[in-house]
Design an enzyme around this catalytic site. Structure first.
Site, PDB file in Angstrom:
ATOM      1  N   CYS A 212      -4.449  -3.322   4.014  1.00  0.00           N
ATOM      2  CA  CYS A 212      -4.145  -2.826   5.361  1.00  0.00           C
ATOM      3  C   CYS A 212      -5.311  -2.994   6.329  1.00  0.00           C
ATOM      4  O   CYS A 212      -5.612  -4.106   6.768  1.00  0.00           O
ATOM      5  CB  CYS A 212      -3.706  -1.365   5.259  1.00  0.00           C
TER       6      CYS A 212
ATOM      7  N   GLU B 157       0.854  -1.188   0.000  1.00  0.00           N
ATOM      8  CA  GLU B 157       0.000   0.000   0.000  1.00  0.00           C
ATOM      9  C   GLU B 157       0.892   1.241   0.000  1.00  0.00           C
ATOM     10  O   GLU B 157       1.939   1.272   0.651  1.00  0.00           O
ATOM     11  CB  GLU B 157      -0.879  -0.032   1.248  1.00  0.00           C
TER      12      GLU B 157
ATOM     13  N   LYS C  52      -9.806   0.231  -2.345  1.00  0.00           N
ATOM     14  CA  LYS C  52     -10.077  -0.125  -0.943  1.00  0.00           C
ATOM     15  C   LYS C  52     -11.513   0.230  -0.580  1.00  0.00           C
ATOM     16  O   LYS C  52     -11.941   1.382  -0.704  1.00  0.00           O
ATOM     17  CB  LYS C  52      -9.083   0.617  -0.048  1.00  0.00           C
TER      18      LYS C  52
END
Length: 566
Positions: free
Chosen positions: A425, A303, A363
């Site tokens: 994440c 990321e 995301k």
């Protein structure tokens, strides 16, 4: 001197405890939270979680009122979350850290209140354990999408309960830990009562040590649960897939380029971060050319490895293209993309050499108070860092990208495209992230992450443990690619096959199996959690009804006694 018998010693402890009951239970509640915290990585002491829950259960059970159950649960929550979450305030001060810890502690307080209510029900260890699972679900869902960090399952990656993840995911592990604890608390409560209240050595006690049939059944059930649940988890380990078991294998590389500096300004030198990942990929390409390492079918960057939007910046695109062509494989690039309305998306793009960008995962579960700030005008009153929160917007899709190797490799038994499930994440903490990927056919999982904003904290290891749980939950090998560490290769049995040190450029290369079989947790995990929530809600309603009925009966009996005679 005549030795002090165990019953007398316990009565002495009971007397000391009863002298200051509120203070004693308050201390015990905090200690229970600290014990649960001690079960979390990087410490391997997973067994402290059920011990801490035993202490919490006994403490709450001793509360005189429901509000006492809430208070002791809240104190336990502070004992747990305050030391668990300091990484949230490393660079923004203690206010966000303490505020988040306090909010999370309210849910443990709610558990304490409900547990105190449920102790009146037959079979209470089961209902209390279900309520623990239900309150963890609630915290993972509300507010602002929830905050699952610190679920009891995430401290069990090294423990006996890990294999239960393939049956019911994180909720089942949490329930198993809680049921072990409540069963142990029931046994200890029974022993405590029969030794300190009606001990065998007290000749004045009427039929001391004697228990009703119902009590005996409860004791036997609790003892059985205490023996069976942990051992079941240990036995199920033999059913986990082997590290090399799968339909076919591919070679995967994870790049950890590292960052110029840690903190909120880690990406101030965004070009340096991108250059670091390009440079480490090119070094890997040279090692492949020299024959010292296997050639990867796919390369995974973390990321924020390109916070320069490569879809808008030609220089960034050229660098990534060059790196992909040199390694001869597509790269999953973690990039920040700027939208037409000036909002941003946190994306993972498949970069196919000279062909450029392909599929991408935007995301979907974005971090409140970090990637975006809900109620911005309100929260900026409390912190000068409020306006540093981003303006990210969530994506949609199924969380899966399809990757086709650019060149055949001799070391991989490859046939067709690769379906890779992505949880970026923060997403890995949520059950639904990889479930969507798995339902879309993911054969391999990856967690690209950037931990540079949390410094040298325990956050990295807490997140790595979550990834291990997810690997077992879905029966897939999983690749963690982190900007500054820790990157890791995790096999489908939850073992860490390879791991990088932190804060150095590194590359991991591994031959991993692609798998198509799905676990029970993948197919039914969400339904099992829903059932636990429904059952716990039903138990609470029954307990409330019984409580109201008992109060009504007591009031009627008192009214009858107060009536004049004759």
């Amino acid at each position: 001197m005549k030795p002090e018998i165990p019953g007398a010693a316990l009565r002495r402890v009971a007397a000391a405890f009863s002298r200051y009951p509120v203070l004693s239970r308050s201390v015990a509640a905090v200690v229970s939270g600290l014990l649960i915290f001690g079960s979390f990585p990087p410490r391997p002491f997973w067994f402290l979680a059920p011990i801490g829950m035993v202490v919490l259960t006994l403490t709450v059970r001793g509360a005189a009122r429901l509000r006492g159950g809430f208070g002791y649960g809240f104190l336990a929550g502070l004992g747990f979350f305050v030391p668990l979450l300091p990484w949230t305030g490393i660079y923004v001060g203690p206010v966000p850290w303490l505020a988040l810890s306090t909010v999370c502690s309210v849910y443990i307080g709610l558990f304490g209140l409900l547990a105190r209510l449920l102790f009146s029900l037959p079979g209470w260890p089961v209902w209390v354990a279900l309520t623990w699972t239900a309150t963890e679900w609630l915290r993972s869902s509300f507010p602002f999408g929830g905050f699952p960090w610190g679920r009891s399952a995430f401290g069990q990656a090294d423990g006996w309960y890990l294999s239960l993840a393939m049956v019911g995911g994180a909720p089942l592990i949490g329930f198993a830990v809680a049921l072990t604890a409540t069963a142990a608390a029931a046994l200890l409560g029974y022993l405590w009562t029969h030794v300190t209240v009606a001990p065998m050595d007290d000749p004045s006690a009427t039929e001391p040590g004697r228990a009703t049939t119902t009590t005996r059944i409860g004791v036997i059930a609790a003892a059985t649960a205490l023996a069976v649940i942990p051992s079941t988890g240990a036995i199920l380990r033999t059913a986990l897939p082997g590290p090399e078991e799968g339909d076919r294998t591919i070679t995967v590389a994870a790049i950890q380029g590292s960052v110029p500096r840690l903190g909120l300004d880690f990406n101030a030198q965004r070009r340096a971060v991108l250059d670091n990942h390009v440079r480490r990929t090119e070094e890997l390409a040279r090692a492949v050319a020299e024959g010292t390492t296997r050639k990867p079918d796919v390369v995974i960057w973390p990321e924020n490895s390109s916070d320069i939007d490569p879809l808008r910046n030609a220089d960034a695109a050229a660098e990534i293209t060059e790196a992909s062509e040199q390694i001869g494989a597509p790269i999953l690039v973690g990039a920040v993309l700027v939208n037409g309305d000036r909002t941003t998306t946190n994306s993972v793009i498949v970069w196919n050499g000279a062909a450029g960008p392909g599929e991408r995962h935007d995301k979907k579960i974005i971090q409140p108070f970090g990637e975006y700030l809900p109620m911005r005008s309100f929260f900026r009153l409390f912190s000068e860092y409020a306006d540093r929160a981003g303006y990210f917007v969530p994506g949609n899709g199924d969380g899966t990208v399809h990757v086709a190797p650019l060149e055949p490799t001799a070391s991989s038994h490859y046939g067709g495209s690769i379906d890779i499930g992505v949880a970026t994440c923060y997403e890995v903490a949520f059950d639904r992230a990889f479930r969507d990927s798995m339902h879309a056919g993911a054969q391999l999982l990856t967690v690209p992450t950037n931990n540079a904003t949390f410094g040298d904290s325990e956050m990295t290891y807490q997140q790595l443990a979550m990834s291990r749980i997810r690997a077992v939950e879905h029966g897939r090998a999983l690749v963690v690619a982190a900007t500054s560490g820790v990157s890791a290769i995790i096999t489908a049995d939850g073992a860490v096959q390879q791991q990088t040190p932190g804060f150095v450029p590194a590359a991991l290369v591994a031959e991993l199996p692609l798998r198509s079989e799905t676990t029970l947790a993948t197919r039914f995990g969400a339904q099992l959690e829903l059932v636990s929530v429904i059952l716990s809600a039903a138990a609470v309603m029954v307990a409330v009804f019984r409580r109201q009925h008992a109060r009504g009966k007591s009031a009627n009996d008192q009214a009858t006694m107060d009536q004049p005679v004759g």
